[in-house]
Enzyme design. Sequence first.
Site, PDB file in Angstrom:
ATOM      1  N   GLY A 107       0.816  -1.213   0.000  1.00 59.85           N
ATOM      2  CA  GLY A 107       0.000   0.000   0.000  1.00 59.85           C
ATOM      3  C   GLY A 107       0.851   1.266   0.000  1.00 59.85           C
ATOM      4  O   GLY A 107       0.496   2.267  -0.622  1.00 59.85           O
ATOM      5  N   THR A 108       1.978   1.226   0.693  1.00 60.69           N
ATOM      6  CA  THR A 108       2.839   2.408   0.770  1.00 60.69           C
ATOM      7  C   THR A 108       3.334   2.793  -0.623  1.00 60.69           C
ATOM      8  O   THR A 108       3.231   3.958  -1.044  1.00 60.69           O
ATOM      9  CB  THR A 108       4.041   2.116   1.711  1.00 60.69           C
ATOM     10  OG1 THR A 108       3.523   1.856   3.013  1.00 60.69           O
ATOM     11  CG2 THR A 108       5.015   3.279   1.764  1.00 60.69           C
ATOM     12  N   ASN A 166      -7.514   3.848   9.015  1.00 63.32           N
ATOM     13  CA  ASN A 166      -6.923   2.684   9.689  1.00 63.32           C
ATOM     14  C   ASN A 166      -7.022   2.757  11.202  1.00 63.32           C
ATOM     15  O   ASN A 166      -7.120   1.744  11.876  1.00 63.32           O
ATOM     16  CB  ASN A 166      -5.452   2.519   9.272  1.00 63.32           C
ATOM     17  CG  ASN A 166      -4.677   3.811   9.273  1.00 63.32           C
ATOM     18  OD1 ASN A 166      -5.093   4.803   8.674  1.00 63.32           O
ATOM     19  ND2 ASN A 166      -3.549   3.828   9.954  1.00 63.32           N
ATOM     20  N   GLN A 206      -7.661  -0.129   3.853  1.00 65.84           N
ATOM     21  CA  GLN A 206      -8.456  -0.659   4.971  1.00 65.84           C
ATOM     22  C   GLN A 206      -9.892  -0.987   4.571  1.00 65.84           C
ATOM     23  O   GLN A 206     -10.592  -1.692   5.291  1.00 65.84           O
ATOM     24  CB  GLN A 206      -8.465   0.336   6.144  1.00 65.84           C
ATOM     25  CG  GLN A 206      -7.108   0.532   6.790  1.00 65.84           C
ATOM     26  CD  GLN A 206      -6.579  -0.712   7.503  1.00 65.84           C
ATOM     27  OE1 GLN A 206      -7.312  -1.662   7.779  1.00 65.84           O
ATOM     28  NE2 GLN A 206      -5.289  -0.718   7.815  1.00 65.84           N
ATOM     29  N   ALA A 209      -1.992  -6.336   0.142  1.00 63.45           N
ATOM     30  CA  ALA A 209      -2.352  -7.759   0.287  1.00 63.45           C
ATOM     31  C   ALA A 209      -2.528  -8.170   1.750  1.00 63.45           C
ATOM     32  O   ALA A 209      -3.451  -8.916   2.091  1.00 63.45           O
ATOM     33  CB  ALA A 209      -1.277  -8.626  -0.375  1.00 63.45           C
ATOM     34  N   HIS A 210      -1.625  -7.668   2.633  1.00 60.15           N
ATOM     35  CA  HIS A 210      -1.647  -8.224   3.997  1.00 60.15           C
ATOM     36  C   HIS A 210      -2.827  -7.726   4.833  1.00 60.15           C
ATOM     37  O   HIS A 210      -3.046  -8.203   5.948  1.00 60.15           O
ATOM     38  CB  HIS A 210      -0.305  -8.012   4.709  1.00 60.15           C
ATOM     39  CG  HIS A 210       0.049  -6.612   5.107  1.00 60.15           C
ATOM     40  ND1 HIS A 210       0.075  -6.205   6.412  1.00 60.15           N
ATOM     41  CD2 HIS A 210       0.422  -5.538   4.379  1.00 60.15           C
ATOM     42  CE1 HIS A 210       0.467  -4.937   6.473  1.00 60.15           C
ATOM     43  NE2 HIS A 210       0.676  -4.506   5.251  1.00 60.15           N
ATOM     44  N   THR A 254      10.968  -7.088 -11.802  1.00 59.39           N
ATOM     45  CA  THR A 254      10.365  -8.425 -11.888  1.00 59.39           C
ATOM     46  C   THR A 254       9.314  -8.581 -10.793  1.00 59.39           C
ATOM     47  O   THR A 254       9.561  -8.255  -9.632  1.00 59.39           O
ATOM     48  CB  THR A 254      11.457  -9.509 -11.742  1.00 59.39           C
ATOM     49  OG1 THR A 254      12.425  -9.275 -12.754  1.00 59.39           O
ATOM     50  CG2 THR A 254      10.882 -10.907 -11.872  1.00 59.39           C
ATOM     51  N   CYS A 274       4.670   4.871  16.994  1.00 64.26           N
ATOM     52  CA  CYS A 274       5.977   4.769  17.618  1.00 64.26           C
ATOM     53  C   CYS A 274       7.031   4.770  16.524  1.00 64.26           C
ATOM     54  O   CYS A 274       7.052   3.880  15.690  1.00 64.26           O
ATOM     55  CB  CYS A 274       6.061   3.483  18.426  1.00 64.26           C
ATOM     56  SG  CYS A 274       7.526   3.421  19.434  1.00 64.26           S
TER      57      CYS A 274
HETATM   58  N1  PLP Z   1      -2.740   2.896   3.854  1.00 67.56           N
HETATM   59  C1  PLP Z   1      -3.386   2.526   4.961  1.00 67.56           C
HETATM   60  C2  PLP Z   1      -4.718   3.154   5.254  1.00 67.56           C
HETATM   61  C3  PLP Z   1      -2.836   1.595   5.830  1.00 67.56           C
HETATM   62  O1  PLP Z   1      -3.505   1.256   6.931  1.00 67.56           O
HETATM   63  C4  PLP Z   1      -1.571   1.043   5.518  1.00 67.56           C
HETATM   64  C5  PLP Z   1      -0.916   0.086   6.446  1.00 67.56           C
HETATM   65  O2  PLP Z   1      -1.102   0.117   7.626  1.00 67.56           O
HETATM   66  C6  PLP Z   1      -0.933   1.438   4.339  1.00 67.56           C
HETATM   67  C7  PLP Z   1      -1.537   2.370   3.533  1.00 67.56           C
HETATM   68  C8  PLP Z   1       0.404   0.877   3.947  1.00 67.56           C
HETATM   69  O3  PLP Z   1       0.281  -0.440   3.423  1.00 67.56           O
HETATM   70  P1  PLP Z   1       1.546  -1.427   3.407  1.00 67.56           P
HETATM   71  O4  PLP Z   1       1.753  -1.905   4.787  1.00 67.56           O
HETATM   72  O5  PLP Z   1       1.129  -2.529   2.457  1.00 67.56           O
HETATM   73  O6  PLP Z   1       2.692  -0.656   2.845  1.00 67.56           O
END
Ligand code: PLP
Length: 399
Positions: free
Chosen positions: A75-76, A155, A183, A203-204, A240, A335
């Site tokens: 997601g980041t 989140n 989320q 994914a996680h 890749t 943190c």
């Molecule tokens: N966006 C939201 C709202 C999240 O809660 C998170 C992870 O906590 C992310 C983005 C980042 O996702 P990732 O952990 O896959 O980089």
Amino acid sequence: MPADITYLDYNATAPLRPQARTAMMSAMEALAGGGNPSSVHRAGRTARRIVEDARAQVAALALCAPDEVVFTSGGTEANSLAILGTLASGQVKRLIVSAAEHASVLDTATAAMAAGADVSVLPVDANGVADIEALAHDLSSDPRPALVCLMSANNETGVIQPVSKVVGIVKDAGGRVHVDAVQHAGKLPFSDVSLAHTVSLSAHKVGGPQGTGALIVRGKGGVEPQLRGGGQELRRRAGTENVIGIAGFGAAAQVAAEDIATVQALAPLRNAMEARVLASAAAIFAAGGHAAQVIGHAAPRLPNTSCIAFDGVSAETLLMALDLSGVCVSSGSACSSGKVARSHVLDAMGVAPDLARGAIRLSLGWTTTADDIDRFCTSLDQALTVMSSPRTPMRAAGE
Ligand code: PLP
């Protein structure tokens, strides 16, 4: 999940779904003899088939076409690609981010600003909902097309944003919308989120592996690649592909899409838990005058998420006490570098500092049972009782 753990931290990472594990094991078997998805020989075609099958599964969850799915490392990276890639495309001239976005959006916006981008922050109200009037005013006072970043669900608090309204006014103003749906996915249907130009997934958070995600990119030419040096992902993200992770993501996405009703059915359990926690906190703290509050309770929220703040209590101390009883939850503080910082989300909502420092987040999921909630409530009662004793400092030294 080990039997001695009560896991109420799905928003941090959901447990790996058995179907994702099986898909990854079979992908590992299939790739045992080699196979790069970009190679044309049969081993490469095997890897390619795994990636494309997963792409179709993720597209079905996100209600988009498979060729709109760009696999990323999570997601980041998806948020970063959406922001930096849209700015670089020249289709927008400025950036508007909501104050309650995830750090991956806010920090990318800060970096873009340092590089010369024009960035403004969209405030949220006391319930954590984006201020639509402020957005409309901002868009009408500056006619340059903007990229507006609005997460569909928060989140920390689970508060749901009015995505379809925002998409409507931003599109009318000639701008683009990026939705962080990390989320939201697997917890609510995608309907209005699928109206956005770009959408992030991880994914996680849906029961797949960590380190894989996707950016959904609608239409052609809206997002410039930020990783270059290869034609992968239709030239939108070089490198890749993480074939094994993507296999797990695809399987998890499919189950998550089929399983939304299970997550939605958690709302009554979550609501009952909140009522019980508020009642016992009121009883325990009656003499000391402390109070507990559910943050964002007046707004629509994800069915699985609860942010409960205990006035004058240290969330870190509470977390440690719960951990000793085998209960895993998060604090509302972040943190980093060994320093506990107050949550920017609660700050943006105007939550009083003493209340915000005592905020914990509980996030339920498909394995959560009434027994888990019972165990959490009992452990919480014990911890609060100890912490409310006159001889116990409510806050850790130095906080
Ligand atoms: N966006 C939201 C709202 C999240 O809660 C998170 C992870 O906590 C992310 C983005 C980042 O996702 P990732 O952990 O896959 O980089």
